[in-house]
Every structure is written in structure tokens, then in C-alpha cells.
Motif scaffolding. Structure first.
Motif, mmCIF file in Angstrom:
data_model
loop_
_atom_site.group_PDB
_atom_site.id
_atom_site.type_symbol
_atom_site.label_atom_id
_atom_site.label_comp_id
_atom_site.label_asym_id
_atom_site.label_seq_id
_atom_site.Cartn_x
_atom_site.Cartn_y
_atom_site.Cartn_z
ATOM 1 N N LEU A 402 -31.387 -28.775 61.504
ATOM 2 C CA LEU A 402 -32.282 -28.618 60.358
ATOM 3 C C LEU A 402 -33.739 -28.849 60.764
ATOM 4 O O LEU A 402 -34.641 -28.148 60.294
ATOM 5 C CB LEU A 402 -31.882 -29.581 59.247
ATOM 6 N N VAL A 403 -33.971 -29.826 61.618
ATOM 7 C CA VAL A 403 -35.334 -30.051 62.105
ATOM 8 C C VAL A 403 -35.802 -28.834 62.913
ATOM 9 O O VAL A 403 -36.946 -28.387 62.784
ATOM 10 C CB VAL A 403 -35.404 -31.336 62.945
ATOM 11 N N ASP A 404 -34.906 -28.277 63.741
ATOM 12 C CA ASP A 404 -35.251 -27.072 64.501
ATOM 13 C C ASP A 404 -35.581 -25.913 63.559
ATOM 14 O O ASP A 404 -36.532 -25.160 63.790
ATOM 15 C CB ASP A 404 -34.101 -26.669 65.417
ATOM 16 N N PHE A 405 -34.789 -25.758 62.497
ATOM 17 C CA PHE A 405 -35.012 -24.669 61.539
ATOM 18 C C PHE A 405 -36.392 -24.792 60.909
ATOM 19 O O PHE A 405 -37.156 -23.824 60.840
ATOM 20 C CB PHE A 405 -33.922 -24.708 60.466
ATOM 21 N N ARG A 406 -36.727 -25.989 60.469
ATOM 22 C CA ARG A 406 -38.030 -26.214 59.851
ATOM 23 C C ARG A 406 -39.153 -26.011 60.859
ATOM 24 O O ARG A 406 -40.207 -25.438 60.536
ATOM 25 C CB ARG A 406 -38.081 -27.621 59.265
ATOM 26 N N SER A 407 -38.934 -26.479 62.091
ATOM 27 C CA SER A 407 -39.964 -26.371 63.124
ATOM 28 C C SER A 407 -40.202 -24.917 63.508
ATOM 29 O O SER A 407 -41.357 -24.485 63.688
ATOM 30 C CB SER A 407 -39.560 -27.183 64.361
#
Length: 530
Positions: A402-407
Motif C-alpha cells: 500500500l505504501v508502494d502504491f501511494r508512492s
């Protein structure tokens, strides 16, 4: 996403009382007595739930010969408020706290060493088996504080006074199982690939969360929804408003919109559509707009494949009711090349949705977060609508995903993301939405406007190519099939623009084609041959 029958949302009287107590709102008539039958008034020290506090003790004689000895009165202990501290570990709502977080306690008669009892289960009454923690003084935090036990749950809390007695309750407090953070300042605007003239500053910006059933999303409690949204940096909720052409969901109402607006959230509606009765579906969408929705999203999926005429009638009827400038989005398949018969060119074409929110569910697709971005961007940019990635918090994606998706969304220039869906988001998912972006992430770069089409290709992307090519060469047909005549016309177009005559759609050719307006095609008599 999912369709389904309408569900009526109800709120229990106890929830109404809790909301009123939390927000200082007037209670409904008789609510306090109904919520706490026989209970003690705030500030008293009677037994919890007892209806006999202060009554004459049974068996005592009123005419005793000896004068009774005076009884020592127990010190009055009452709670006034508890709130999360320090600010660096709290969100917007002062009555929301993480497990093992700290709360500042205020009231009368309080002293270090007193035990605070927390609900054992969500909303449970305080009893001898309730989790508890002791009050202690903290000069750094400004007074008496208590640490929330790891097994505590949301609800009202009390001070234990011994002998089965408790103070008055305060709350409810909301106990969450993830780290809280103060709202972060919005970053400065970043350059994006948004085409000139595209609308901005709408409810699609920032972070959003999709709601399927209100009653399954924090029980439909608006204050709780707003508190959790703010803690996760969610600014917009997308709430289901209708299913098909006649099934309007009562959960999307003016009261819902006004209530969440008052709590600082944007509220958008989304409708699931099928294409069998497009005018009725347009009426359902317009009803949600009339209820106050900040934007409307079309959830059109496999049922609309091949239905170009239905898509055109739907868009025409909807725009006639909501106006040409109202913010409208499309949430559909992310991989255009996998769905050649879906009418992207109608839904995202002139007069259609200004915002593209492809359902980039990498776990469902069976790919990585990075690859879902590369593929989606390469196949969608030709439609010229700003992309607002729709990710997944269901099926327990790893927090780092999820952090990767947002980033990646930020790195690709997207000014907003959203997630499906509220009721299936675990605690670690909410925490990941509030976590910092990863600046060290390797950013895979898609080849912009890269669908490489040539003779033999079929589908909506070919149709979109033909509609633009026909603007320059009026004899060009719009069939959705890249035939020999299309190849010949494309080569002539390339020659006229000083491009290599490959008769294929390389990025330079796409850039030249997309600078032209697409010709209007009437699909009401039938769709393309795909």
C-alpha cells in the motif's frame, strides 16, 4: 467492485446517545433514561447499573434506641474528560487513541494510582473482568494520564472505586489498533501529465476510500467514520448510491452528505450500471447528484462490454440532467487491451467522464504494484483524462504494498488515489494509508501513449485511433478494426506530419493524432465490429 440489493441503514438509540455525548448534541427525548436505565447521574459513585442508589437499606429500624454513629463519606470522584496525548501520537479526534497509547484524564477527586477500567469488548459494560490501567502523573504531558491496555476496546470508561463501585462513565472513546499521526500538511502541487483544460480541485484530489455498505463501515456512525478517515489522511468517501436503473440506495441521502460535510469530508456517490436501461441508470446517477454528492463515479464493468449505444445514451441523458461541467468519473478495468469491446472511448470521450479511476487491484490481477502502474498508464493515457488510481485494501495486501502504491501514484503525477473498500480494510491497511511515502522506491517508467497498434489490431483503442484519424482523413471508417485501409491512411498521415511511415502507432504518431479532435460517431443504431 460489487453490485447488490439496497440495504437500509439503521442506528441504534445507544449509538445516537453516544454520538450526542461525544459531540455535545441534544439528546432525543427520553434517550438518556433509555440508554442508562436506573443508572447513576454523572458525578455519582453508585454501583454501575444499579437502580437503588441512595435508597433506604432494607431491615433498618427508623426508631432505633441508640443514635447511629456518623459514617465517613467516600470522597467524590467524577470523570470529566479523557483525550489522547501527546499530539504527535494522535489524530484529529481527541477521543481516538491507539492501544498502549496515552490519554490525559481530567475530573474531580482523581489521584495517582487509581485504576481506569476499559471495555473488554466493543461497547461492553464495565465489570470486574474489564481491562484496567492505573493513573499516574506526568509533568511532560500536563497532568494525570493513563496508558490504554493492549486488550482494551472502544466504549465508555470508568474509575474503579473498590467494592464493586465505579465513577460515572465518560466517552465513548475509540480504541484503534494502529499508530495515529497528526494530519500532515499537504505537499506543494507537483507537475502532472494532466491535459490542458482538465478540471482540478475536486473531490477526486487527495486520498479517498470507497464505501459499499454504510452499515458495515464503522456501523454507519458518521463521527466514527470521519475520525477514522482523518486519522488515515482520507479526505473523500465514495458511497454507493444505486444499482442498475431503478434501485436507488437509501443510504445515500442529503442527511448523509450534510453530516459528513460537517465533519470535514467530501462525499461522492458511485453507481453500478449494466447498460440494459441506460436512461434509468442516468436518472439514478442524477438523483445522487441532487442529494448533494460532490462528484459521481460510474462503475461500469463487463455488463457494458459491446454496449456502445447504451453508453452513449447513458452519458447523454446524465449530462442533460447534471450539466456539462459536473465532476464525473469512470471506475472500470485498468487494462484497456484486455477489454477491447468496452466503450472507453464513449465513457471517457467528449462530454463523458473527466476523471479516470481505473481499478488497479494488483492482487486480483496477479501482478506487482509496479507493473500495474506501468501497464495501466501505457494503455489509458491515450484517452486524455487525468488518472486517479483506485487501489485495493481488501484481501489483506501487505502494508508495504500500500505504501508502494501511494508512492508510485505520487511519482507518476497522480493528484489523488482511492481504495476499495472501507468494510474490508484491516487495521494494518488503515495504518499504511497514514504512513509516510517511500522516497527510495525505484520508479518504473512507462512509455507514454505507447499502445502499438498495426494492421490486424482490434478494439476500442483502434476505434479511438480511427476517430482521430478521421478528423484528418474524412474517408476513414470507425469500425474498431485496423484494416488495410486504416494502415494506408495512417501512413499518409505520418507522411504529412514528417513522421516515419510505419503505419503503426508509435508515440510520436499518437502525439500527432491526439492533437486532433475525435469525430463524433452515433452509436445508437449499433456498435463497432469488435
Amino acid at each position: 467492485m460489487r453490485s447488490g440489493g439496497a440495504q437500509k441503514r439503521s442506528r441504534s438509540l445507544a449509538a445516537a446517545v453516544a454520538l450526542a455525548l461525544l459531540g455535545g448534541l441534544p439528546l432525543p427525548g427520553g434517550a438518556l433514561g433509555a440508554a442508562n436505565p436506573g443508572g447513576t447521574a454523572p458525578g455519582s459513585t453508585g454501583t454501575s447499573g444499579s437502580g437503588t442508589h441512595g435508597a433506604v437499606k432494607h431491615g433498618a429500624s427508623r426508631h432505633s434506641a441508640s443514635k447511629p454513629s456518623p459514617r465517613r463519606r467516600a470522597p467524590t470522584v467524577s470523570l470529566l474528560d479523557v483525550r489522547c496525548v501527546p499530539a504527535s501520537r494522535c489524530g484529529n479526534d481527541p477521543h481516538m487513541v491507539s492501544v498502549r497509547g496515552t490519554m490525559l484524564v481530567s475530573g474531580r477527586g482523581l489521584r495517582s494510582g487509581m485504576a481506569v477500567a476499559f471495555p473488554r469488548l466493543r461497547g461492553a459494560r464495565i465489570s470486574r473482568t474489564s481491562p484496567h490501567s492505573h493513573v499516574h502523573a506526568s509533568a511532560r504531558l500536563g497532568g494525570l494520564v493513563v496508558t490504554v491496555p493492549g486488550n482494551a476496546h472502544s466504549g465508555q470508561i470508568r474509575i474503579e472505586l473498590g467494592g464493586g463501585r465505579y465513577s460515572n462513565p465518560v466517552g465513548p472513546i475509540r480504541v484503534v489498533r494502529y499508530a495515529l499521526h497528526p494530519p500532515k500538511p499537504k505537499p506543494p502541487p507537483q507537475p502532472t501529465a494532466t491535459p490542458a483544460g482538465a478540471p482540478g480541485g475536486t473531490a477526486f484530489e487527495g486520498q479517498g476510500m470507497w464505501i459499499w455498505y454504510m452499515e458495515k463501515s464503522n456501523g454507519g456512525d458518521l463521527a466514527s467514520i470521519a475520525a477514522q478517515a482523518h486519522a488515515a489522511g482520507v479526505e473523500t468517501v465514495f458511497v454507493k448510491s444505486s444499482d442498475g436503473s431503478s434501485n436507488y440506495w437509501s443510504q445515500f441521502s442529503p442527511a448523509l452528505v450534510q453530516g459528513l460535510h460537517a465533519l470535514g469530508l467530501h462525499v461522492c456517490a458511485w453507481q453500478y450500471v449494466y447498460g440494459t436501461e441506460p436512461v434509468g441508470e442516468a436518472e439514478m446517477g442524477a438523483a445522487a447528484v441532487a442529494a448533494g454528492a460532490d462528484c459521481l463515479v460510474i462503475d461500469a464493468e463487463s455488463e457494458y462490454e459491446g454496449r456502445y449505444g447504451s453508453a452513449q445514451r447513458y452519458i447523454a441523458a446524465l449530462r442533460a440532467k447534471i450539466g456539462p461541467g459536473y465532476p464525473l468519473g469512470l471506475a472500470s478495468f485498468p487494462y484497456v487491451d484486455y477489454h477491447p469491446a468496452f466503450p472507453y472511448s464513449v465513457f471517457l470521450g467528449p462530454g463523458g467522464a473527466q476523471f479516470n479511476a481505473p481499478q488497479m487491484y494488483w492482487k486480483d490481477i496477479g501482478t506487482s504494484v509496479a507493473q500495474v502502474f506501468v501497464h495501466t498508464w501505457e494503455e489509458n493515457l491515450i484517452y486524455g483524462r487525468p488518472i486517479f488510481p483506485l487501489g485495493q485494501t481488501y484481501s489483506h495486501p501487505r502494508p508495504e504494498e500500500l505504501v508502494d502504491f501511494r508512492s508510485l501514484a505520487h511519482a507518476y503525477g497522480a493528484t489523488g488515489t482511492s481504495y476499495w473498500d472501507w468494510q474490508e480494510t484491516p487495521a494494518e491497511g488503515w495504518a499504511a494509508l497514514a504512513a509516510a511515502l517511500d522516497p527510495s522506491l525505484v520508479i518504473p517508467t512507462p512509455e507514454l501513449t505507447s499502445p502499438l497498434l498495426g494492421e490486424g489490431s482490434k478494439g476500442d483503442q483502434v476505434l479511438w485511433l480511427q476517430e482521430h484519424l478521421a478528423s484528418a482523413i474524412p474517408t476513414q471508417t470507425t469500425s474498431g478494426i485496423f484494416d488495410a485501409q486504416t494502415a494506408q491512411n495512417l501512413a499518409a498521415f505520418q507522411a504529412a506530419h514528417g513522421l516515419p511511415q510505419s503505419a503503426q502507432t508509435d508515440p510520436s504518431t499518437w502525439a500527432a493524432l491526439l492533437a486532433l479532435p475525435p469525430v463524433a460517431v452515433d452509436w445508437t443504431g449499433g456498435g463497432p465490429k469488435v
